[in-house]
Design a protein around this motif. Structure first.
Motif, PDB file in Angstrom:
ATOM      1  N   TRP A  50      39.619 -35.430 132.151  1.00 57.49           N
ATOM      2  CA  TRP A  50      39.338 -34.010 132.246  1.00 57.49           C
ATOM      3  C   TRP A  50      39.575 -33.305 130.915  1.00 57.49           C
ATOM      4  CZ3 TRP A  50      41.589 -32.337 137.678  1.00 57.49           C
ATOM      5  CH2 TRP A  50      40.771 -32.908 138.682  1.00 57.49           C
ATOM      6  N   ILE A  51      40.580 -33.781 130.163  1.00 59.37           N
ATOM      7  CA  ILE A  51      40.820 -33.206 128.835  1.00 59.37           C
ATOM      8  C   ILE A  51      39.617 -33.442 127.932  1.00 59.37           C
ATOM      9  CG2 ILE A  51      42.191 -33.486 126.733  1.00 59.37           C
ATOM     10  CD1 ILE A  51      44.622 -33.915 128.572  1.00 59.37           C
ATOM     11  N   THR A  54      37.086 -30.756 128.242  1.00 52.81           N
ATOM     12  CA  THR A  54      37.471 -29.409 127.815  1.00 52.81           C
ATOM     13  C   THR A  54      36.594 -28.848 126.702  1.00 52.81           C
ATOM     14  OG1 THR A  54      39.763 -29.803 128.498  1.00 52.81           O
ATOM     15  CG2 THR A  54      39.361 -27.984 126.955  1.00 52.81           C
TER      16      THR A  54
END
Length: 355
Positions: A50-51, A54
């Protein structure tokens, strides 16, 4: 205006829902990727994946809230291309460094949380991030342009309806003064001939005026109400006609509650009495209406007063009627006018709906 703003709010909500579904699919896709590679879901790996997304979320947010609305949609394409190029370049470079940091976490001897994996070449990583950024911006702009087109179509539709209502109101407002002017002229002529009839005419005119005041602001009326008004008007006109004028009326429309445009047939009936009565010889006026399937057919036939008959075909009433029909039905109606040496015929066919 309130209805238009409600539709715009609905469109904005639709756009937000589409974007939400788009990112949910991307997040869900990352979960399936982890599951297929590791055979299980690990929260540490989920956080890392998920990072990685970003930077693309940042590109999306800046593009959808600033660059697209203020540059792309306002046709400032050069500034948009420069701005989006700078944005993508900066974010892609930063995301590459982020990827290297994540890769370092994998290989760090004291903080390794996942099994080792090969680190991609920096050029391959840049290419991958660049393609991803372009796809997100392309998808974002495609959705935004489609939504913008839908908004413009809604605005155009509402503006067209507003213009239509304005024009129809203007035309209906012309009917009232024209109608009363002719009726008052008839009553004025009747006063010298038969004061008693003139008195009854004033009473019936007041009833017609009351109807027009109550119904004049409405765009539509029931067939029952509209033909009730026409009957009252015809009965008023009968008072000024002598026995040499034959008046036949046949309204076979029952007491239908189906709706039609208000005061649509007044001009036809008014013209028949205005131009069809010649007191120097026998005259006739024939008016009828029938419903066939989903159509109302209105017919008018009258003799011609040779002194004023040249004005009937080009009078204000019929010109007004033709404008109303075009605004209301465009081409979905049939109006035929027959100007013969000794008579004048009109037939109007309009669609009627079911309530």
């Amino acid at each position: 205006m309130r209805k238009w703003l409600t539709k715009i709010d609905q469109i904005n909500r639709t756009e937000s829902i589409i974007y939400l579904l788009m990112w949910l699919l991307m997040f869900t896709g990352s979960l399936f990727s982890i599951l297929s590679n590791l055979g299980e879901l690990r929260w540490s790996r989920i956080y890392i994946e998920w990072i990685r997304l970003t930077p693309f979320i940042i590109i999306f947010l800046i593009n959808t809230t600033i660059l697209a609305p203020y540059l792309l949609l306002k046709k400032r394409l050069v500034y948009y291309l420069i701005s989006v190029s700078v944005l993508v370049t900066v974010i892609v470079l930063l995301s590459t460094q982020m990827h290297l940091l994540i890769s370092w976490l994998f290989d760090h001897p004291n903080g390794s949380v996942l099994p080792r994996r090969p680190i991609k070449a920096k050029s391959d990583l840049l290419g991958e991030r660049l393609i991803m950024a372009i796809l997100i911006i392309g998808l974002n702009n495609t959705i935004k342009l489609l939504i913008q087109r839908q908004k413009e179509d809604k605005q155009h539709e509402e503006q067209k309806k507003l213009l239509l209502q304005t024009e129809l109101s203007f035309l209906r407002n012309q009917i009232g003064p024209h109608f009363f002017m002719n009726t008052l002229n008839n009553i004025h002529a009747l006063i010298a001939i038969d004061p008693d009839k003139a008195g009854r005419s004033v009473i019936r005119l007041s009833e017609l005026m009351r109807h027009m005041l109550n119904e004049g602001t409405k765009e539509k009326a029931s067939i029952k109400a509209e033909f009730g008004f026409l009957n009252s008007y015809i009965n008023l006109m009968r008072l000024r006609c002598s026995k040499r004028v034959r008046i036949d009326v046949a309204f076979q429309v029952e007491d239908s509650d189906r709706m039609i445009p208000s005061f649509l047939f007044v001009s036809i009936v008014e013209n028949a009495f205005k131009y069809g009565v010649d007191y120097s010889k026998p005259s006739f006026i024939e008016i009828s209406a029938t419903i066939v399937d989903d159509y109302l057919i209105f017919k008018s036939r009258n003799s011609k007063n040779i002194q004023i008959e040249t004005a009937q075909k080009t009078g204000i009433g019929l010109e007004n009627l033709q404008k109303q029909l075009h605004l209301l039905y465009e081409t979905a109606y049939d109006l035929s006018i027959s100007d013969e040496p000794d008579q004048f015929n009109i037939q109007l066919k309009i669609p009627i709906g079911h309530d």
